[in-house]
Design a protein around this motif. Structure first.
Motif, PDB file in Angstrom:
ATOM      1  N   VAL A  15       0.850  -1.199   0.000  1.00  0.00           N
ATOM      2  CA  VAL A  15       0.000   0.000   0.000  1.00  0.00           C
ATOM      3  C   VAL A  15       0.884   1.247   0.000  1.00  0.00           C
ATOM      4  O   VAL A  15       1.737   1.412   0.887  1.00  0.00           O
ATOM      5  CB  VAL A  15      -0.938   0.021   1.231  1.00  0.00           C
ATOM      6  CG1 VAL A  15      -1.866   1.226   1.176  1.00  0.00           C
ATOM      7  CG2 VAL A  15      -1.731  -1.281   1.318  1.00  0.00           C
ATOM      8  N   LEU A  64      -8.436   4.236   2.952  1.00  0.00           N
ATOM      9  CA  LEU A  64      -8.383   2.961   2.234  1.00  0.00           C
ATOM     10  C   LEU A  64      -9.746   2.530   1.719  1.00  0.00           C
ATOM     11  O   LEU A  64      -9.844   1.869   0.673  1.00  0.00           O
ATOM     12  CB  LEU A  64      -7.818   1.877   3.160  1.00  0.00           C
ATOM     13  CG  LEU A  64      -7.789   0.448   2.600  1.00  0.00           C
ATOM     14  CD1 LEU A  64      -6.714   0.325   1.512  1.00  0.00           C
ATOM     15  CD2 LEU A  64      -7.539  -0.570   3.715  1.00  0.00           C
ATOM     16  N   LEU A  94      -2.379   0.447  -4.704  1.00  0.00           N
ATOM     17  CA  LEU A  94      -2.370  -0.887  -4.106  1.00  0.00           C
ATOM     18  C   LEU A  94      -1.776  -1.866  -5.110  1.00  0.00           C
ATOM     19  O   LEU A  94      -2.123  -1.847  -6.295  1.00  0.00           O
ATOM     20  CB  LEU A  94      -3.786  -1.344  -3.745  1.00  0.00           C
ATOM     21  CG  LEU A  94      -4.646  -0.415  -2.878  1.00  0.00           C
ATOM     22  CD1 LEU A  94      -6.000  -1.055  -2.627  1.00  0.00           C
ATOM     23  CD2 LEU A  94      -3.939  -0.109  -1.570  1.00  0.00           C
TER      24      LEU A  94
END
Length: 253
Positions: free
Chosen positions: A186, A195, A224
């Motif tokens: 991440v 997120l 991601l």
């Protein structure tokens, strides 16, 4: 003869004239000169004389010795009241160290998994160190329309750990079913609450090595990169997104 008589007469006259003046001369002993006071003339007043009755009386104070080590112009504060200097703390890292990334990935896929070190090294060389990672697992299937369900624990280098869930609907020439272990790198996630949104897949940014595959997903500045090692059979090409949520959600959209 006449001259001698004249001189005697002159001397006698001078003696008579000097007698009153001599009567006023007072002989002074040099040893007692400081006790002598000239009598004031009648009617004379000294303008600088001070009446003792007008002089204020000051209370007697006890002498206090002064410590020469103290600053005479300032009041010294007691030692126990002087504030201590603030402790200097090192600024926290904003990215996960490389060695921690490899250790976490081995926890997911097993130590010594063939190809794992290579694919992680390729991603780090291309993208740099992430700010967080997710260790989890997922399962899914597809028949033209596909779906993935996953869950795991996200470790954020600044904010710590939290449980997350995700779904991954897709559409394309895609058939089969699989179960995968997943390790997600991440990037640029400075607030872990950010997120929880959708991350479309991006073409032209994929990794594959030794049975491992990795795809590239981005929303805004947050990136991601899920690394998967699957068990099962799922063949095809699809387009879709990953949706992250705080709670488990059976609806993939």
């Amino acid at each position: 003869m006449l001259k001698s008589a004249f001189l005697k007469l002159l001397a006698a006259g001078l003696a008579v004239m000097a007698a009153p003046a001599m009567a006023q001369i007072t002989e002074i002993d040099p040893n007692t000169a400081d006790q002598y006071q000239t009598p004031a003339e009648e009617g004379y007043t000294d303008p600088y004389a001070v009446d003792p009755a007008d002089t204020p009386a000051y209370p007697e104070t006890e002498y206090q010795p002064v410590d020469p080590g103290l600053d005479q112009g300032m009041d010294a504060a007691p030692a126990d009241t002087v504030p201590a200097a603030p402790a200097v703390t090192a600024a926290p890292r904003e990215t996960v160290p490389r060695e921690d990334i490899f250790t976490a990935a081995e926890d997911v896929f097993g130590k010594g998994a063939a190809g794992l070190g290579g694919i992680i090294e390729d991603i780090l060389s291309d993208q740099g160190e992430p700010i967080a990672y997710i260790k989890g697992q997922e399962a899914g299937g597809a028949f033209v329309f596909g779906v993935r369900y996953g869950s795991g624990t996200m470790h954020h280098e600044i904010e710590g750990d939290r449980v997350v869930h995700w779904t991954g609907p897709s559409l394309g020439f895609d058939f089969g079913a699989d179960a995968s272990k997943v390790f997600v790198l991440v990037y640029n996630l400075y607030d872990s609450e950010d997120l929880f949104q959708r991350y479309p897949g991006a073409e032209g940014n994929a990794y594959a090595l030794g049975g491992f595959t990795a795809s590239y997903h981005r929303s805004g500045d947050v990136v991601l990169i899920p690394v998967r090692l699957g068990v099962g059979l799922r063949l095809g090409v699809n387009a879709g997104y990953l949706k992250f949520t705080e709670n488990n959600n059976w609806l993939p959209f």
